[in-house]
Scaffold this active site. Sequence first.
Site, PDB file in Angstrom:
ATOM      1  N   LYS A  52       0.846  -1.204   0.000  1.00  0.00           N
ATOM      2  CA  LYS A  52       0.000   0.000   0.000  1.00  0.00           C
ATOM      3  C   LYS A  52       0.875   1.246   0.000  1.00  0.00           C
ATOM      4  O   LYS A  52       0.610   2.209  -0.720  1.00  0.00           O
ATOM      5  CB  LYS A  52      -0.935  -0.013   1.223  1.00  0.00           C
ATOM      6  CG  LYS A  52      -2.067  -1.009   1.061  1.00  0.00           C
ATOM      7  CD  LYS A  52      -2.768  -1.323   2.368  1.00  0.00           C
ATOM      8  CE  LYS A  52      -3.735  -2.487   2.138  1.00  0.00           C
ATOM      9  NZ  LYS A  52      -4.258  -3.074   3.377  1.00  0.00           N
ATOM     10  N   GLN A  96      -5.132  -2.289   9.567  1.00  0.00           N
ATOM     11  CA  GLN A  96      -4.832  -3.551   8.888  1.00  0.00           C
ATOM     12  C   GLN A  96      -5.405  -4.712   9.708  1.00  0.00           C
ATOM     13  O   GLN A  96      -5.174  -4.800  10.910  1.00  0.00           O
ATOM     14  CB  GLN A  96      -3.306  -3.672   8.733  1.00  0.00           C
ATOM     15  CG  GLN A  96      -2.853  -4.830   7.883  1.00  0.00           C
ATOM     16  CD  GLN A  96      -3.261  -4.717   6.419  1.00  0.00           C
ATOM     17  OE1 GLN A  96      -3.127  -3.668   5.803  1.00  0.00           O
ATOM     18  NE2 GLN A  96      -3.783  -5.788   5.869  1.00  0.00           N
ATOM     19  N   ASP A 119     -11.486   2.483   4.309  1.00  0.00           N
ATOM     20  CA  ASP A 119     -11.858   1.070   4.182  1.00  0.00           C
ATOM     21  C   ASP A 119     -13.383   0.907   4.205  1.00  0.00           C
ATOM     22  O   ASP A 119     -13.894  -0.178   3.940  1.00  0.00           O
ATOM     23  CB  ASP A 119     -11.289   0.288   5.387  1.00  0.00           C
ATOM     24  CG  ASP A 119     -10.279  -0.750   4.956  1.00  0.00           C
ATOM     25  OD1 ASP A 119     -10.145  -0.966   3.744  1.00  0.00           O
ATOM     26  OD2 ASP A 119      -9.635  -1.343   5.841  1.00  0.00           O
TER      27      ASP A 119
END
Length: 285
Positions: A52, A96, A119
């Site tokens: 990322k 994460q 997200d």
Amino acid sequence: MKLLEAKPVADKMKQDLSKRVESFTRRTGVKPKLAVVLVGDDPASVIYTSKKGKAAEALAMEHLTARFSEDASPFEVHQKIQELNQDPSVHGILIQRPLPKAFKEEEVLYWVTPEKDVDAFHPLNVGRLSLGLKEGFTPCTPAGVMEILKFYEIDIAGKNAVIIGRSAIVGKPMATLLLQNDATVMQCHRRTCALPEITHKADLLIVAAGKHHLIDKSFVKKGAIVIDVGIHRTPEGKVEGDVNPAGLEQVAAAYTPVPGGVGPMTIALLLSNTLRAAERLSRSI
Ligand SMILES: NC(=O)c1ccc[n+]([C@@H]2O[C@H](COP(=O)([O-])OP(=O)(O)OC[C@H]3O[C@@H](n4cnc5c(N)ncnc54)[C@H](OP(=O)(O)O)[C@@H]3O)[C@@H](O)[C@H]2O)c1
């Protein structure tokens, strides 16, 4: 059978994003910035986090990783996220997953402020998506599937779409997006009876079960489009999906291969959400 490769789709998205990032930075003097919160040393998570960061750099975006040891307390991680929520130089925040057992998902969902929740896990963004409100974020993986369908000009209006999986991150938002695009949607899970009978109705079959090679050609209707979201590393080190591709070309019209299908889209969509967050936050100052 047409292979629906992600690379041309992700490359096109990144080209467009790169221009938008440049124009945003020229206009505001600020680079969009993504913060990833990583707790523990799960090897796959460490690799994804680094990917990322590299993808952000390639688009001239900034990134940081807030890294914690496996035994970090939820309190100290939450405090760091509150700091990132307040930090005007950070536009997107991602936690994460998986998180260590000490973290309660039903609490963590609320930690990232909805404006930086790239997200799209915050219940406010889940609700916005479900209501079709534009100001929310769309979860990256299902949004990536929609980009693939659009790029390859696959019209889903009026089609029967069957989704295997109902997770909050893939299955449920996938169903919402397909419904909003006028597909007729059926959603399957572990308690679904007679799965093959249902999958045989699918013009579009989306498999997100997290079960290696759960689906093979015997589940697929002639002419169907098969989207494989699954990612598994075999003991031999190969990456394979939830769909066993052996003989699939005898029935399917199109298929997203693993690796190279859905996977590469997710990071492109994450960066797109981060840029959107930066654009919106800059307008609200
Ligand atoms: N390409 C990407 O970037 C990306 C991103 C995210 C996830 N993934 C991959 O996508 C897969 C799914 O991820 P996830 O997070 O959605 O997984 P998950 O949270 O484990 O959810 C799996 C879903 O599949 C259903 N399921 C499991 N076995 C089934 C079976 N035998 N028959 C019917 N339904 C079944 C489960 O049903 P119940 O609800 O009844 O338990 C659940 O709803 C994984 O392989 C993951 O690695 C890929």
